[in-house]
Design a protein around this motif. Structure first.
Motif, short mmCIF file in Angstrom:
data_model
loop_
_atom_site.label_atom_id
_atom_site.label_comp_id
_atom_site.label_asym_id
_atom_site.label_seq_id
_atom_site.Cartn_x
_atom_site.Cartn_y
_atom_site.Cartn_z
N THR A 477 -9.61 32.85 -11.50
CA THR A 477 -10.17 33.65 -10.39
C THR A 477 -9.04 34.17 -9.51
N GLU A 478 -9.31 35.23 -8.74
CA GLU A 478 -8.30 35.82 -7.87
C GLU A 478 -8.20 35.09 -6.53
N PHE A 479 -9.27 34.42 -6.12
CA PHE A 479 -9.29 33.76 -4.82
C PHE A 479 -9.78 32.33 -4.97
N SER A 480 -9.39 31.49 -4.02
CA SER A 480 -9.83 30.10 -4.01
C SER A 480 -10.78 29.87 -2.85
N GLY A 481 -11.94 29.27 -3.15
CA GLY A 481 -12.92 28.98 -2.12
C GLY A 481 -12.52 27.77 -1.29
N PRO A 482 -13.30 27.45 -0.23
CA PRO A 482 -12.98 26.33 0.66
C PRO A 482 -12.85 25.00 -0.08
N ARG A 483 -13.69 24.77 -1.07
CA ARG A 483 -13.63 23.49 -1.77
C ARG A 483 -12.34 23.37 -2.59
N VAL A 484 -11.95 24.47 -3.26
CA VAL A 484 -10.71 24.45 -4.04
C VAL A 484 -9.52 24.25 -3.12
N LYS A 485 -9.51 24.94 -1.98
CA LYS A 485 -8.40 24.80 -1.03
C LYS A 485 -8.30 23.38 -0.50
N ASP A 486 -9.45 22.75 -0.26
CA ASP A 486 -9.44 21.37 0.21
C ASP A 486 -8.89 20.43 -0.87
N ASN A 487 -9.28 20.69 -2.14
CA ASN A 487 -8.75 19.88 -3.24
C ASN A 487 -7.24 20.04 -3.37
N LEU A 488 -6.76 21.28 -3.23
CA LEU A 488 -5.33 21.53 -3.32
C LEU A 488 -4.57 20.76 -2.24
N GLN A 489 -5.12 20.76 -1.03
CA GLN A 489 -4.48 20.04 0.07
C GLN A 489 -4.47 18.53 -0.20
N LEU A 490 -5.57 18.03 -0.72
CA LEU A 490 -5.67 16.61 -1.06
C LEU A 490 -4.63 16.23 -2.12
N TRP A 491 -4.56 17.04 -3.19
CA TRP A 491 -3.62 16.73 -4.27
C TRP A 491 -2.17 16.80 -3.77
N GLN A 492 -1.88 17.82 -2.94
CA GLN A 492 -0.54 17.94 -2.40
C GLN A 492 -0.13 16.68 -1.63
N SER A 493 -1.00 16.22 -0.77
CA SER A 493 -0.70 15.08 0.08
C SER A 493 -0.40 13.84 -0.75
N VAL A 494 -1.27 13.55 -1.72
CA VAL A 494 -1.11 12.35 -2.53
C VAL A 494 0.12 12.45 -3.43
N LEU A 495 0.32 13.61 -4.06
CA LEU A 495 1.43 13.77 -4.99
C LEU A 495 2.79 13.74 -4.28
N VAL A 496 2.87 14.32 -3.08
CA VAL A 496 4.12 14.27 -2.32
C VAL A 496 4.44 12.82 -1.96
N SER A 497 3.43 12.05 -1.53
CA SER A 497 3.66 10.63 -1.22
C SER A 497 4.14 9.87 -2.45
N ALA A 498 3.53 10.14 -3.60
CA ALA A 498 3.92 9.46 -4.83
C ALA A 498 5.34 9.85 -5.24
N ALA A 499 5.67 11.14 -5.11
CA ALA A 499 7.01 11.60 -5.49
C ALA A 499 8.08 11.00 -4.59
#
Length: 514
Positions: A477-499
């Motif tokens: 898709t060309e755009f990300s809805g609110p739910r996808v954006k929230d998932n991206l933020q969640l994954w970023q937070s956890v993965l940065v902590s793990a890294a």
């Protein structure tokens, strides 16, 4: 009038032209892989009647110092050692021997080590030894005679494990691909990676021998100061035809190729069950490369996959494997490489395979069609249950791409998704680049993810596979809805902590090793 062409060239005599000593350099530059070189040494052990072979890595703390291959075979006398250490020295192999060129021990060893020492004892003779040092070999074929007391010491070191009455020890020093600096766990990582690859290679190439009750290969690591032995395990046979249930009820089936120059060659055709996760199917290399002919010479695999110009590899033939025992006299039709990693077949063989039939008159070409249909039908069944995806592309290991394309239907005509390490801000682990259809991974965390190893284009296959499954549908898709954006933020937070935790752990290990 043109002169008649003369096929017999007239000569006036001959002269002796011995090879230049630098021939040893050429001999050691034949492209032997590490696993293939060790396999060549094990072949010699099998030819000597060995029941047990031990591949022994010796380390001194963090430094790897030597590699040895020890067997309980018949052993060699002084005179036999001279022949074994002479380039091309073994001229009289038995019809069932695995050796054939007389160069394997020297070429395989000096391709990977600065020096190779061989000590041996028979039931009737005392230990004797010879040593090739590359620096001396290239100046005049000077092979050193090992001091008898040291030869006795080296044999005694492996008394009862595995040497009982007789046996041989091959020692490599100055091994070229050993880690130069073992700190930070580098040596342990090297050993785990190398021993795993070596075990898989030997398990495949020598699986018929390893399936016997009277033959074993053990890989072990010993610290020479403490004499502690660890990572001690037996090599497990990997039978490339070891499926529990056939993929097609009409197979295996034996076809006969009538090759004019050498006679009948039997082709036992197999079709693996689709989607197999068995090590025998997936562990050793790409399944695309492992389709085709498995040539055996005296029970040892000398080619594991490939169609030898009979046809080209294709995904639809990933389930097709053909068992072929090379004839005792294959002439020039089926020529074996010195490294025993491939067979060169002439067009005469390819033509005979195309005409091959089984006892009932079924053609080999029907087998090819059956293998393709079995694969396609399995893909169809998957396609009715799973959503089509954009395929992975650059940056993903070939085996990962193959597996995804096997398991999921692929959207046609789509630019594949790439994975790439890039310079990103420290508070993000990844970025989604829709324009280039790329999953960008933060280069800052690369060393931690790789455990300090150097990176390659297709590195971190496990991480990249997981990232692909997390975000692949975002590229549709060309755009990300609110739910996808929230998932991206969640994954970023956890993965940065793990890294960051991985990075801290790597720093701690480096500090301890320093």
């Amino acid at each position: 009038m043109a002169e008649e062409w003369q096929f017999d060239v007239p000569t006036t005599g001959s002269k002796f032209l011995p090879p230049d000593a630098r021939y040893m350099e050429a001999l050691s530059s034949q492209g032997y892989g590490f696993e293939a070189a060790i396999a060549d040494l094990v072949d010699n052990s099998i030819d000597a009647g060995a029941k047990d072979v031990v591949i022994h890595f010796l380390r001194d703390g963090d430094a790897l110092v030597s590699l040895l291959v020890i067997d309980d075979g018949r052993g060699m006398t002084d005179e036999e050692l001279d022949v074994a250490m002479t380039v091309g020295g073994r001229h009289h192999y038995s019809p069932t021997a695995l050796g054939m060129f007389g160069t394997g021990l020297k070429s395989a060893s000096l391709s990977h080590a600065a020096a190779v020492t061989v000590t041996s004892r028979t039931r009737k003779t005392r230990p004797a030894g010879r040593r090739w040092v590359m620096e001396r070999a290239v100046t005049g074929f000077q092979c050193d005679i090992v001091e008898p007391r040291y030869a006795q010491t080296l044999i005694d070191r492996y008394q009862d494990c595995p040497i009982i009455w007789q046996g041989t020890v091959i020692r490599w020093d100055g091994v070229k691909n050993f880690p130069q600096h073992g700190g930070g766990g580098q040596t342990d990582r090297y050993l785990h990676r190398t021993i795993n690859k070596l075990g898989l290679h030997l398990g495949l190439q020598l699986h018929r021998f390893l399936l016997r009750d009277d033959f074993n290969i053990t890989i072990a690591v010993e610290d020479i100061r403490s004499r502690d032995v660890y990572m001690n395990f037996g090599v497990v046979p990997l039978n490339p035809f070891g499926y529990p249930v056939t993929g097609h009820r009409d197979y295996p089936r034996t076809f006969v190729a009538e090759v004019p120059s050498i006679g009948r060659v039997e082709l036992t055709a197999h079709i693996w069950p689709p989607k197999s996760s068995l090590d025998e199917y997936k562990s050793v290399g790409s399944v695309l490369e492992r389709q085709g002919f498995y040539f055996y010479r005296n029970g040892r695999i000398v080619q594991a996959g490939g169609w030898n110009n009979v046809r080209q590899p294709e995904p639809y033939l990933s389930l097709a494997r053909v068992d072929v025992d090379l004839p005792a006299d294959a002439g020039d039709v089926l020529r074996l490489s010195v490294k025993k990693e491939g067979v060169e077949a002439t067009p005469e063989f390819a033509s005979a395979v195309e005409r091959a039939q089984d006892a009932s008159g079924r053609a080999f070409t029907e087998y090819i069609a059956d293998a393709q249909l079995t694969y396609r039908e399995a893909r169809k069944r998957s396609g009715t249950q799973r959503k089509p995806v954009i395929p992975p592309g650059t940056g993903f290991a070939p085996a990962v791409k193959e597996s995804i394309e096997e398991e999921l239907p692929i959207l046609p005509g789509e630019q594949p998704i790439a994975a790439q390490w890039r310079k990103l801000a420290g508070d993000v682990f990844f970025d989604i680049d829709r324009d280039t259809r790329t999953i960008a991974l933060n280069r800052r965390y690369r060393a931690a993810i790789l455990g300090g190893r150097g990176g390659t284009l297709n590195d971190a296959p496990l991480l990249k596979s997981l990232m692909y499954f997390l975000v692949h549908d975002i590229f549709e898709t060309e755009f990300s809805g609110p739910r996808v954006k929230d998932n991206l933020q969640l994954w970023q937070s956890v993965l940065v902590s793990a890294a960051r935790a991985e990075l801290n752990q790597l720093d701690d290990e480096s500090g301890e090793s320093g």
